[in-house]
Design a protein around this motif. Structure first.
Motif, PDB file in Angstrom:
ATOM      1  N   LEU A 128      34.094  15.923 -26.491  1.00 40.70           N
ATOM      2  CA  LEU A 128      33.957  15.197 -27.748  1.00 40.70           C
ATOM      3  C   LEU A 128      34.297  16.119 -28.900  1.00 40.70           C
ATOM      4  CD1 LEU A 128      30.638  13.318 -26.908  1.00 40.70           C
ATOM      5  CD2 LEU A 128      32.956  12.368 -26.928  1.00 40.70           C
ATOM      6  N   ARG A 129      34.615  15.548 -30.041  1.00 38.28           N
ATOM      7  CA  ARG A 129      34.909  16.350 -31.237  1.00 38.28           C
ATOM      8  C   ARG A 129      33.626  16.827 -31.853  1.00 38.28           C
ATOM      9  NH1 ARG A 129      37.785  11.853 -33.346  1.00 38.28           N
ATOM     10  NH2 ARG A 129      39.591  11.612 -32.049  1.00 38.28           N
ATOM     11  N   ARG A 182      41.937  16.586 -25.822  1.00 34.10           N
ATOM     12  CA  ARG A 182      40.651  17.176 -25.426  1.00 34.10           C
ATOM     13  C   ARG A 182      40.267  16.846 -23.975  1.00 34.10           C
ATOM     14  NH1 ARG A 182      38.230  19.586 -29.376  1.00 34.10           N
ATOM     15  NH2 ARG A 182      36.106  19.243 -28.642  1.00 34.10           N
ATOM     16  N   ILE A 183      41.210  16.268 -23.213  1.00 32.26           N
ATOM     17  CA  ILE A 183      40.932  15.940 -21.814  1.00 32.26           C
ATOM     18  C   ILE A 183      40.751  17.236 -21.026  1.00 32.26           C
ATOM     19  CG2 ILE A 183      41.795  14.829 -19.710  1.00 32.26           C
ATOM     20  CD1 ILE A 183      43.363  12.911 -21.565  1.00 32.26           C
ATOM     21  N   LEU A 184      39.668  17.290 -20.284  1.00 26.98           N
ATOM     22  CA  LEU A 184      39.337  18.478 -19.495  1.00 26.98           C
ATOM     23  C   LEU A 184      39.858  18.376 -18.071  1.00 26.98           C
ATOM     24  CD1 LEU A 184      35.616  18.692 -20.653  1.00 26.98           C
ATOM     25  CD2 LEU A 184      37.549  20.056 -21.521  1.00 26.98           C
ATOM     26  N   ILE A 185      39.681  17.211 -17.461  1.00 31.30           N
ATOM     27  CA  ILE A 185      40.070  17.002 -16.072  1.00 31.30           C
ATOM     28  C   ILE A 185      40.421  15.539 -15.868  1.00 31.30           C
ATOM     29  CG2 ILE A 185      37.683  16.641 -15.307  1.00 31.30           C
ATOM     30  CD1 ILE A 185      38.539  18.102 -12.652  1.00 31.30           C
ATOM     31  N   ALA A 186      41.424  15.296 -15.033  1.00 25.51           N
ATOM     32  CA  ALA A 186      41.821  13.927 -14.707  1.00 25.51           C
ATOM     33  C   ALA A 186      42.072  13.823 -13.209  1.00 25.51           C
ATOM     34  CB  ALA A 186      43.085  13.536 -15.471  1.00 25.51           C
ATOM     35  N   THR A 187      41.674  12.688 -12.652  1.00 28.37           N
ATOM     36  CA  THR A 187      41.993  12.364 -11.270  1.00 28.37           C
ATOM     37  C   THR A 187      42.786  11.069 -11.292  1.00 28.37           C
ATOM     38  OG1 THR A 187      39.965  13.411 -10.477  1.00 28.37           O
ATOM     39  CG2 THR A 187      41.090  11.921  -8.953  1.00 28.37           C
ATOM     40  N   ILE A 188      43.980  11.112 -10.722  1.00 29.03           N
ATOM     41  CA  ILE A 188      44.868   9.959 -10.707  1.00 29.03           C
ATOM     42  C   ILE A 188      44.943   9.442  -9.282  1.00 29.03           C
ATOM     43  CG2 ILE A 188      47.217   9.139 -11.145  1.00 29.03           C
ATOM     44  CD1 ILE A 188      47.401  11.482 -13.208  1.00 29.03           C
ATOM     45  N   TYR A 189      44.692   8.151  -9.121  1.00 27.36           N
ATOM     46  CA  TYR A 189      44.735   7.501  -7.817  1.00 27.36           C
ATOM     47  C   TYR A 189      45.993   6.640  -7.759  1.00 27.36           C
ATOM     48  CZ  TYR A 189      39.859   8.893  -7.959  1.00 27.36           C
ATOM     49  OH  TYR A 189      38.700   9.626  -8.067  1.00 27.36           O
ATOM     50  N   LEU A 190      46.835   6.880  -6.760  1.00 30.18           N
ATOM     51  CA  LEU A 190      48.051   6.100  -6.548  1.00 30.18           C
ATOM     52  C   LEU A 190      47.993   5.426  -5.187  1.00 30.18           C
ATOM     53  CD1 LEU A 190      50.848   8.576  -7.749  1.00 30.18           C
ATOM     54  CD2 LEU A 190      49.908   6.619  -8.991  1.00 30.18           C
ATOM     55  N   VAL A 191      48.410   4.187  -5.134  1.00 29.43           N
ATOM     56  CA  VAL A 191      48.474   3.457  -3.869  1.00 29.43           C
ATOM     57  C   VAL A 191      49.678   3.930  -3.050  1.00 29.43           C
ATOM     58  CG1 VAL A 191      48.754   1.166  -2.837  1.00 29.43           C
ATOM     59  CG2 VAL A 191      47.277   1.473  -4.824  1.00 29.43           C
ATOM     60  N   ASP A 192      50.747   4.326  -3.738  1.00 28.28           N
ATOM     61  CA  ASP A 192      51.988   4.727  -3.069  1.00 28.28           C
ATOM     62  C   ASP A 192      52.500   6.011  -3.710  1.00 28.28           C
ATOM     63  OD1 ASP A 192      54.541   4.991  -1.998  1.00 28.28           O
ATOM     64  OD2 ASP A 192      55.037   2.863  -2.251  1.00 28.28           O
ATOM     65  N   MET A 193      52.600   7.090  -2.942  1.00 27.16           N
ATOM     66  CA  MET A 193      53.070   8.357  -3.508  1.00 27.16           C
ATOM     67  C   MET A 193      54.537   8.296  -3.912  1.00 27.16           C
ATOM     68  SD  MET A 193      50.508  10.207  -4.007  1.00 27.16           S
ATOM     69  CE  MET A 193      51.102  11.836  -4.392  1.00 27.16           C
ATOM     70  N   ALA A 238      39.179   7.457 -28.376  1.00 24.58           N
ATOM     71  CA  ALA A 238      38.976   7.345 -29.826  1.00 24.58           C
ATOM     72  C   ALA A 238      37.620   6.718 -30.135  1.00 24.58           C
ATOM     73  CB  ALA A 238      40.105   6.530 -30.454  1.00 24.58           C
ATOM     74  N   ALA A 239      37.261   5.680 -29.414  1.00 20.87           N
ATOM     75  CA  ALA A 239      35.977   5.003 -29.633  1.00 20.87           C
ATOM     76  C   ALA A 239      34.798   5.937 -29.365  1.00 20.87           C
ATOM     77  CB  ALA A 239      35.875   3.757 -28.750  1.00 20.87           C
ATOM     78  N   ALA A 240      34.984   6.858 -28.428  1.00 17.83           N
ATOM     79  CA  ALA A 240      33.912   7.791 -28.063  1.00 17.83           C
ATOM     80  C   ALA A 240      33.876   9.027 -28.962  1.00 17.83           C
ATOM     81  CB  ALA A 240      34.076   8.220 -26.606  1.00 17.83           C
ATOM     82  N   ALA A 266      26.157  15.381 -23.244  1.00 18.56           N
ATOM     83  CA  ALA A 266      26.314  16.831 -23.384  1.00 18.56           C
ATOM     84  C   ALA A 266      27.705  17.218 -23.886  1.00 18.56           C
ATOM     85  CB  ALA A 266      25.994  17.529 -22.061  1.00 18.56           C
ATOM     86  N   GLY A 267      28.239  16.449 -24.838  1.00 14.81           N
ATOM     87  CA  GLY A 267      29.517  16.790 -25.448  1.00 14.81           C
ATOM     88  C   GLY A 267      30.748  16.416 -24.652  1.00 14.81           C
ATOM     89  N   VAL A 268      30.567  15.614 -23.600  1.00 14.58           N
ATOM     90  CA  VAL A 268      31.690  15.201 -22.760  1.00 14.58           C
ATOM     91  C   VAL A 268      31.648  13.691 -22.563  1.00 14.58           C
ATOM     92  CG1 VAL A 268      32.769  15.434 -20.474  1.00 14.58           C
ATOM     93  CG2 VAL A 268      31.713  17.419 -21.546  1.00 14.58           C
ATOM     94  N   VAL A 269      32.814  13.049 -22.651  1.00 12.31           N
ATOM     95  CA  VAL A 269      32.931  11.624 -22.360  1.00 12.31           C
ATOM     96  C   VAL A 269      33.628  11.466 -21.010  1.00 12.31           C
ATOM     97  CG1 VAL A 269      35.093  11.375 -23.702  1.00 12.31           C
ATOM     98  CG2 VAL A 269      33.696   9.364 -23.181  1.00 12.31           C
ATOM     99  N   HIS A 270      33.114  10.537 -20.207  1.00 11.46           N
ATOM    100  CA  HIS A 270      33.662  10.236 -18.881  1.00 11.46           C
ATOM    101  C   HIS A 270      34.147   8.789 -18.895  1.00 11.46           C
ATOM    102  CE1 HIS A 270      31.654  13.818 -17.159  1.00 11.46           C
ATOM    103  NE2 HIS A 270      30.777  13.561 -18.115  1.00 11.46           N
ATOM    104  N   LEU A 271      35.323   8.551 -18.331  1.00 14.99           N
ATOM    105  CA  LEU A 271      35.813   7.181 -18.261  1.00 14.99           C
ATOM    106  C   LEU A 271      36.797   6.998 -17.117  1.00 14.99           C
ATOM    107  CD1 LEU A 271      38.916   6.921 -19.758  1.00 14.99           C
ATOM    108  CD2 LEU A 271      37.483   7.573 -21.654  1.00 14.99           C
ATOM    109  N   VAL A 272      36.979   5.736 -16.744  1.00 14.30           N
ATOM    110  CA  VAL A 272      37.924   5.342 -15.701  1.00 14.30           C
ATOM    111  C   VAL A 272      38.684   4.143 -16.232  1.00 14.30           C
ATOM    112  CG1 VAL A 272      38.206   4.528 -13.329  1.00 14.30           C
ATOM    113  CG2 VAL A 272      36.340   6.114 -13.886  1.00 14.30           C
TER     114      VAL A 272
END
Length: 117
Positions: A116-117, A60-71, A52-54, A20-26
């Motif tokens: 996506l573009r 064009r990033i809409l939302i990001a969640t960053i996980y850190l082991v140590d703040m 780029a591959a997608a 639906a026009g959005v790419v999801h990745l981790v």
């Protein structure tokens, strides 16, 4: 109906999934046991390749969640992140401290969705 497109699919995960026009990745760092700046640069470079591959890019990033082991790594990660994100294109973002990641030497993991573009 929009097709689901999976790239780099294994039995356990796909490198990216588009729908639906959005790419999801981790993504995770390429190295273990290195400092947060190195691991963040590696992770963001991998994200940029996957976007780029997608058919997308970091602007064009809409939302990001960053996980850190140590703040204590927060400022170092942000230094690299802030230099990487194009001016005026900052996505919605969360940063979460976790007890650990899949590999003991990883300090950061990033999940995101981009248009996506």
């Amino acid at each position: 109906m929009t097709d689901i497109v999976r790239r780099g699919t294994t039995a356990r995960y796909s490198d990216s999934v588009s729908h639906a026009g959005v790419v999801h990745l981790v993504e995770v760092p390429a190295s273990e046991g290195t400092d947060i700046r190195t691991q963040t640069r590696e992770t963001l470079a991998s994200i940029e390749r996957q976007l780029a591959a997608a058919g997308s890019d970091k602007s064009r990033i809409l939302i990001a969640t960053i996980y850190l082991v140590d703040m204590a790594d927060y400022d170092g990660m942000n230094e690299v992140w802030d230099a990487w994100v194009p001016a005026g294109c900052a996505p919605s973002r969360a940063c979460v401290r976790v007890a650990g990641l899949a590999r003991d030497g990883w300090r950061v993991e990033i999940a995101l969705a981009a248009a996506l573009r």
